[in-house]
Scaffold this motif. Sequence first.
Motif, PDB file in Angstrom:
ATOM      1  N   HIS A   1       0.836  -1.195   0.000  1.00 50.88           N
ATOM      2  CA  HIS A   1       0.000   0.000   0.000  1.00 50.88           C
ATOM      3  C   HIS A   1       0.879   1.257   0.000  1.00 50.88           C
ATOM      4  O   HIS A   1       0.585   2.234  -0.696  1.00 50.88           O
ATOM      5  N   GLY A   2       1.957   1.224   0.782  1.00 48.29           N
ATOM      6  CA  GLY A   2       2.869   2.357   0.811  1.00 48.29           C
ATOM      7  C   GLY A   2       3.588   2.543  -0.510  1.00 48.29           C
ATOM      8  O   GLY A   2       3.828   3.670  -0.955  1.00 48.29           O
ATOM      9  N   LEU A   3       3.924   1.426  -1.176  1.00 44.30           N
ATOM     10  CA  LEU A   3       4.591   1.509  -2.472  1.00 44.30           C
ATOM     11  C   LEU A   3       3.671   2.147  -3.512  1.00 44.30           C
ATOM     12  O   LEU A   3       4.131   2.908  -4.367  1.00 44.30           O
TER      13      LEU A   3
ATOM     14  N   GLY B   1       3.265   9.283  -6.632  1.00 44.38           N
ATOM     15  CA  GLY B   1       3.972  10.566  -6.644  1.00 44.38           C
ATOM     16  C   GLY B   1       4.906  10.692  -7.830  1.00 44.38           C
ATOM     17  O   GLY B   1       5.008  11.757  -8.455  1.00 44.38           O
ATOM     18  N   MET B   2       5.573   9.606  -8.176  1.00 41.69           N
ATOM     19  CA  MET B   2       6.505   9.638  -9.296  1.00 41.69           C
ATOM     20  C   MET B   2       5.777   9.738 -10.635  1.00 41.69           C
ATOM     21  O   MET B   2       6.189  10.476 -11.535  1.00 41.69           O
ATOM     22  N   THR B   3       4.690   8.980 -10.777  1.00 42.64           N
ATOM     23  CA  THR B   3       3.995   8.997 -12.061  1.00 42.64           C
ATOM     24  C   THR B   3       3.273  10.317 -12.299  1.00 42.64           C
ATOM     25  O   THR B   3       3.161  10.760 -13.446  1.00 42.64           O
TER      26      THR B   3
ATOM     27  N   TYR C   1       8.451  13.809  -4.444  1.00 44.43           N
ATOM     28  CA  TYR C   1       8.642  13.368  -3.059  1.00 44.43           C
ATOM     29  C   TYR C   1       7.514  13.885  -2.174  1.00 44.43           C
ATOM     30  O   TYR C   1       6.955  13.133  -1.356  1.00 44.43           O
ATOM     31  N   ALA C   2       7.169  15.154  -2.323  1.00 46.38           N
ATOM     32  CA  ALA C   2       6.123  15.750  -1.496  1.00 46.38           C
ATOM     33  C   ALA C   2       4.770  15.072  -1.742  1.00 46.38           C
ATOM     34  O   ALA C   2       4.007  14.817  -0.801  1.00 46.38           O
ATOM     35  N   ILE C   3       4.477  14.777  -3.017  1.00 42.45           N
ATOM     36  CA  ILE C   3       3.215  14.104  -3.326  1.00 42.45           C
ATOM     37  C   ILE C   3       3.182  12.708  -2.725  1.00 42.45           C
ATOM     38  O   ILE C   3       2.180  12.291  -2.127  1.00 42.45           O
ATOM     39  N   SER C   4       4.281  11.970  -2.873  1.00 47.56           N
ATOM     40  CA  SER C   4       4.341  10.609  -2.333  1.00 47.56           C
ATOM     41  C   SER C   4       4.196  10.610  -0.825  1.00 47.56           C
ATOM     42  O   SER C   4       3.423   9.826  -0.254  1.00 47.56           O
ATOM     43  N   VAL C   5       4.946  11.481  -0.149  1.00 44.89           N
ATOM     44  CA  VAL C   5       4.874  11.545   1.316  1.00 44.89           C
ATOM     45  C   VAL C   5       3.475  11.985   1.764  1.00 44.89           C
ATOM     46  O   VAL C   5       2.923  11.452   2.736  1.00 44.89           O
ATOM     47  N   GLY C   6       2.894  12.950   1.069  1.00 44.18           N
ATOM     48  CA  GLY C   6       1.549  13.383   1.416  1.00 44.18           C
ATOM     49  C   GLY C   6       0.539  12.257   1.294  1.00 44.18           C
ATOM     50  O   GLY C   6      -0.347  12.100   2.154  1.00 44.18           O
ATOM     51  N   MET C   7       0.666  11.442   0.232  1.00 45.77           N
ATOM     52  CA  MET C   7      -0.250  10.320   0.061  1.00 45.77           C
ATOM     53  C   MET C   7      -0.036   9.253   1.125  1.00 45.77           C
ATOM     54  O   MET C   7      -0.989   8.624   1.607  1.00 45.77           O
ATOM     55  N   ILE C   8       1.223   9.042   1.502  1.00 44.45           N
ATOM     56  CA  ILE C   8       1.517   8.054   2.546  1.00 44.45           C
ATOM     57  C   ILE C   8       0.857   8.459   3.858  1.00 44.45           C
ATOM     58  O   ILE C   8       0.202   7.649   4.531  1.00 44.45           O
ATOM     59  N   PHE C   9       1.018   9.714   4.244  1.00 41.16           N
ATOM     60  CA  PHE C   9       0.414  10.165   5.489  1.00 41.16           C
ATOM     61  C   PHE C   9      -1.110  10.217   5.397  1.00 41.16           C
ATOM     62  O   PHE C   9      -1.807  10.046   6.401  1.00 41.16           O
TER      63      PHE C   9
ATOM     64  N   LEU D   1       3.244   1.450   6.117  1.00 41.63           N
ATOM     65  CA  LEU D   1       3.181   2.480   5.078  1.00 41.63           C
ATOM     66  C   LEU D   1       4.363   3.435   5.172  1.00 41.63           C
ATOM     67  O   LEU D   1       4.869   3.925   4.159  1.00 41.63           O
ATOM     68  N   LEU D   2       4.794   3.704   6.428  1.00 42.87           N
ATOM     69  CA  LEU D   2       5.860   4.679   6.649  1.00 42.87           C
ATOM     70  C   LEU D   2       7.232   4.149   6.284  1.00 42.87           C
ATOM     71  O   LEU D   2       8.210   4.901   6.307  1.00 42.87           O
ATOM     72  N   VAL D   3       7.312   2.852   5.981  1.00 45.51           N
ATOM     73  CA  VAL D   3       8.605   2.264   5.619  1.00 45.51           C
ATOM     74  C   VAL D   3       9.221   2.983   4.427  1.00 45.51           C
ATOM     75  O   VAL D   3      10.448   3.144   4.339  1.00 45.51           O
ATOM     76  N   TRP D   4       8.373   3.465   3.507  1.00 47.74           N
ATOM     77  CA  TRP D   4       8.876   4.065   2.268  1.00 47.74           C
ATOM     78  C   TRP D   4       9.420   5.468   2.462  1.00 47.74           C
ATOM     79  O   TRP D   4      10.042   6.020   1.544  1.00 47.74           O
ATOM     80  N   LEU D   5       9.218   6.044   3.639  1.00 44.22           N
ATOM     81  CA  LEU D   5       9.780   7.375   3.884  1.00 44.22           C
ATOM     82  C   LEU D   5      11.303   7.334   3.890  1.00 44.22           C
ATOM     83  O   LEU D   5      11.960   8.290   3.463  1.00 44.22           O
ATOM     84  N   ASN D   6      11.873   6.242   4.368  1.00 44.02           N
ATOM     85  CA  ASN D   6      13.333   6.139   4.456  1.00 44.02           C
ATOM     86  C   ASN D   6      13.995   6.144   3.078  1.00 44.02           C
ATOM     87  O   ASN D   6      14.857   6.994   2.808  1.00 44.02           O
TER      88      ASN D   6
END
Length: 199
Positions: free
Chosen positions: A61-63, A69-71, A121-129, A144-149
């Motif tokens: 889910h985090g991925l 965010g990248m796409t 990065y901002a979009i991905s992190v925003g979606m994760i949170f 989900l937060l694993v991908w922040l690292n």
Amino acid sequence: MILACDILFWGFLAGGLAARYAAGRRGLGKALLLCVPLIDVVLLGATVLSIHDGAEPTVWHGLSAAYLGMTVVYGHRTVRWADAKFARRFGGAAALPRPALYGRAAVRDAWKSWCRFLLAYAISVGMIFALVALVGTLDKGAPLLVWLNPLTKVLVYSLLWPVATTIWPGRAPEAEAEREPKLEPELEPEPARDTRQGR
């Protein structure tokens, strides 16, 4: 779902460009290319519905949030790049010259590239949170937060390129040529003159 969306992304992209240039069906090609951004909506909807229906949050889910965010940021640039390639191969379009970047232009381009990744990065992190908030607690949302690292590491390490370019921006080819020492052509010695009379 992530794998399927990635395959669909390239499938719609290749199919749309092939229909537009190879088959000459521009209407069909445009319709297929318009489906490319819808893939992100499908992936986001599937991820949210999965968690909303009570599925245990996982790293997948985090991925999906990181992938989105990248796409969102790079998807349109990928489409434009592929469109230029197809236009050159099947449409006879001339290849655009790649400018040699140096000096301020190189610095500006490097920082623009990094800011583009910062946006992703901002979009991905925003979606994760946002998914963590949907789950309810940080404990449940820990996978989900694993991908922040890795995302943060890539962001920090990629900063080295614009910083290095700012310090060493490179010189124009003309400036490099002027810096090289110019060698004077060697003159051949004049033949000795015979100063004796009659000769």
